[in-house]
Scaffold this active site. Sequence first.
Site, short mmCIF file in Angstrom:
data_model
loop_
_atom_site.label_atom_id
_atom_site.label_comp_id
_atom_site.label_asym_id
_atom_site.label_seq_id
_atom_site.Cartn_x
_atom_site.Cartn_y
_atom_site.Cartn_z
N HIS A 94 0.84 -1.19 0.00
CA HIS A 94 0.00 0.00 0.00
C HIS A 94 0.88 1.25 0.00
CE1 HIS A 94 -3.81 -2.14 1.71
NE2 HIS A 94 -3.34 -2.70 0.61
N GLU A 96 0.89 3.82 1.95
CA GLU A 96 1.40 4.14 3.27
C GLU A 96 2.61 3.28 3.62
OE1 GLU A 96 -3.20 4.13 3.57
OE2 GLU A 96 -1.65 3.13 2.42
N CYS A 122 -6.07 1.24 5.50
CA CYS A 122 -6.63 -0.03 5.96
C CYS A 122 -6.10 -0.29 7.37
CB CYS A 122 -6.25 -1.16 5.01
SG CYS A 122 -4.49 -1.63 5.10
N CYS A 125 -2.26 -0.93 7.53
CA CYS A 125 -1.50 0.32 7.46
C CYS A 125 -1.68 1.16 8.72
CB CYS A 125 -1.90 1.11 6.22
SG CYS A 125 -1.32 0.35 4.68
#
Length: 170
Positions: A94, A96, A122, A125
């Site tokens: 992701h 992040e 999410c 993360c």
Amino acid sequence: MNLDSYLKNLKITKSGDKRESWDSYFLKIAEIIATRSTCFHRKVGAVIVKDKRILATGYNQPPSGFPHCDDIGCIRDDLNIKSGENQEVCYALHAEQNALMQAAKFGISTDDATIYVTHKPCSVCARLIINAGIKRVVYLNDYPDSLTDFLFKTSKISVEKHGGVIHEKG
């Protein structure tokens, strides 16, 4: 008129700052960063900022040296996995995660920083953001993961959907 005379007579007035807010500025940068993503479903960008300075950026993509989704295809599509489910079955990290890994790779502390993200993180993360010492999350678009809200609220992380506060540390 000489410089001394000019400066002595100079009248400085505050007309108000007409520039966009720092949050809008950094979210626009996150949107630009997201355009680098090769994901077929959701292009996400992240910017980690401290003291109005960019520390690291990231977008969703496979690990360095691994083929991108537009080269290899989407494993989630091939296995008919719904959005928000089985997040571990994906070639990509992701945005992040990539921003945090960039900071780690270059020895940049993210303690007390803000992360600007095009989409709400999410829960995976969220846990990484919490342990990285990031104290504020600002995002543009929702993501369906209620555990994220619980993790941030319990850990007293300020989270704001741009344009409104979701919950603040307190």
